[in-house]
Write an enzyme that holds these catalytic residues in place. Structure first.
Site, mmCIF file in Angstrom:
data_model
loop_
_atom_site.group_PDB
_atom_site.id
_atom_site.type_symbol
_atom_site.label_atom_id
_atom_site.label_comp_id
_atom_site.label_asym_id
_atom_site.label_seq_id
_atom_site.Cartn_x
_atom_site.Cartn_y
_atom_site.Cartn_z
ATOM 1 N N GLY A 206 55.434 62.189 51.874
ATOM 2 C CA GLY A 206 55.523 62.701 50.507
ATOM 3 C C GLY A 206 56.100 61.757 49.480
ATOM 4 N N GLY B 297 51.557 58.639 53.451
ATOM 5 C CA GLY B 297 50.137 58.433 53.181
ATOM 6 C C GLY B 297 49.935 57.733 51.862
ATOM 7 N N ARG B 298 50.195 58.472 50.783
ATOM 8 C CA ARG B 298 49.976 57.960 49.433
ATOM 9 C C ARG B 298 50.774 56.682 49.166
ATOM 10 N NH1 ARG B 298 48.836 61.383 45.074
ATOM 11 N NH2 ARG B 298 49.668 63.084 46.340
ATOM 12 N N TYR C 248 44.220 67.893 39.497
ATOM 13 C CA TYR C 248 45.673 67.851 39.375
ATOM 14 C C TYR C 248 46.170 67.413 37.998
ATOM 15 C CZ TYR C 248 45.407 67.674 44.518
ATOM 16 O OH TYR C 248 45.141 67.925 45.845
ATOM 17 N N CYS D 258 27.789 67.488 34.861
ATOM 18 C CA CYS D 258 27.631 68.577 33.876
ATOM 19 C C CYS D 258 28.782 69.567 33.958
ATOM 20 C CB CYS D 258 26.288 69.266 34.078
ATOM 21 S SG CYS D 258 24.883 68.223 33.671
#
EC number: 4.1.1.20
Length: 450
Positions: free
Chosen positions: A265, A301-302, A342, A370
């Site tokens: 996180g 992860g991020r 987000y 679209c």
């Protein structure tokens, strides 16, 4: 020779120069424009086309090493299990495997991807609130390091499968510490109303039950309180302090605890917002869990994969509306959905050397899908860009390609890895033949006319 860079006139946004300076794998050159490591992005676009995801192997290595160094510097016995959900590219996984990282997976596909990239089963943790029987069987067959259980019901299911297969599953109990990580509501995971884990008050009784169930070997406790955490270490400290109390209670009851899974996180600065460094996280772990004398596991992860990746796109046209300018790109929300999902902010840089120093004006940056929601940025200060000009979306290595879709029947973009002066395609651009060929007509409808 590096080109001078113009400054974005919006007081809240960092300049092009500031965005590049904060990302060591990027540079701007007077002739080649925006470059990743030693490869001009214009060259990738000319050879591969757009939209294309581009990942820096050097940046992946630096970030993996920086996290490992921070943990080691705090005197922690720690293992890092990269969260595959952030970016499941086999090339990305292989680079991280070569750096000694394991994997945290949440599906059969991610488990297979990790193994295909060379990550040993003994370094894989299986997390997730809804593992199927098929997935659990595969985890047992592979004899992975650990399965994180999220409910009593899942424990019963795994016990029955393991006993029937004559296997023993090493399991950790994921607890929900009811801690607010102060992140986006859609990516918080550690509050009592979230679907993840078991209430920490129920954990001692359930852990004891795990020890009594056939086919299960409880080895530790785990938590994960959210993603993109940038509001300091208070939430981590609160969660880990509760984990420490739980471990002491389990030990007092004579139950074995071999390690603590601290989750992931850790956030990154997409704009110029302050974000904690790995040393701060290592310090939070040391101050709360250090006295237990146990090894810890992390599932980033991020933080590892986000900054090393970008999305390269081309301008289709520049449209002048009644009161605003629109830059319409060939990338869309089906490629990078984070802004639509987000309200996420991504740095957007022009790639051309001249475009990097051209006068700036506000623009709406949009895709061709679209949907009004197919908007990447509003009022972003950018130069006038002609059709075919290139732009790069920064920090798109995490939750970018993995969340792509084929909405509007748009093929999945290509993926490229850069390593020094070389680059290679790691995923071919999806062809229309492949996109259409995945479907079948029911036999009673017959074949379509040519």
């Amino acid at each position: 020779m590096a080109a001078p860079l113009s400054r974005v006139p919006a007081e809240a946004d960092p300049s092009f120069a500031e965005l590049i300076a904060a990302r060591p794998h990027l540079s701007a050159h007077a002739l080649d424009g925006l470059t990743v490591e030693e490869v001009p992005l214009a060259r990738i676009a000319a050879e591969i086309g757009t939209p294309t995801w581009v990942y820096s192997a050097g940046a992946l290595r630096r970030r993996a090493r920086a996290l490992a160094s921070a943990l080691d510097g705090a005197g922690l016995r720690a293992s890092i299990h990269y969260a595959v959900k952030a970016n499941s590219s086999r090339a990305v996984l292989r680079v991280l495997a070569d750096e000694g990282l394991g994997a945290d997976v949440v599906s059969e596909g991610e488990l297979r991807a990790a193994r295909a990239a060379g990550i040993p089963a003994s370094a894989i943790v299986f997390s997730g609130v809804g593992k199927t029987e098929r997935e659990l069987r595969l985890a047992l067959e592979e004899d992975i390091a650990q399965i994180n259980l999220e409910s009593a019901e899942e424990a019963v299911m795994l016990s029955a499968l393991a006993a029937a297969m004559g296997r023993t599953a090493r399991v950790a109990l994921r607890v929900n510490p009811d801690v607010d990580a102060r992140t986006h509501a859609k990516i918080t995971t550690g509050r009592s109303e979230n679907k993840f884990g078991v209430a920490i008050a129920e954990a001692p009784a359930l852990y004891a039950r795990l020890a009594a169930l056939p086919g299960l070997e409880p080895v530790g406790v785990a938590t994960h309180i959210g993603s993109q955490i940038t509001a300091g270490m208070a939430a981590y400290r609160a969660a880990y302090a509760r984990l420490a109390e739980l471990v002491r209670a389990l030990r007092a009851a004579g139950l074995p605890v071999r390690h603590v899974d601290c989750g992931g996180g850790l956030g990154i600065p997409y704009r110029d917002e302050p974000a904690p460094l790995p040393e701060a996280l290592a310090g939070a772990i040391k101050s709360t869990l250090g006295l237990l004398g146990l090894p810890v596991m992390l599932e980033p992860g991020r933080w590892i994969a986000g900054p090393p990746g970008l999305l390269l796109a081309s301008v289709i046209l520049q449209k002048q509306g009644a009161d605003r300018r629109f830059l319409v790109l060939d990338a869309a929300m089906n490629d990078l959905v984070r802004p639509a999902m987000y309200e996420a902010w991504h740095g957007i840089l022009p790639v051309g050397a001249r475009d990097l120093v051209a006068p700036l004006a506000p623009a709406e940056v949009v895709g061709p899908v679209c949907e009004t929601g197919d908007t990447f940025a509003r009022g972003r200060a950018l130069p006038s860009l002609s059709p075919g000009a290139l732009v790069a979306f920064l920090d798109a290595g995490a939750y970018g390609a993995v969340m792509s879709s084929t909405y509007n029947m748009r093929p999945l973009a290509a993926e490229v890895m850069v390593d020094g002066a070389r680059f290679a395609v790691t995923r071919e651009r999806q062809s229309y033949a492949a996109l259409l060929g995945a479907e079948r007509l029911p036999p009673w409808l017959g074949e379509a006319a040519p």
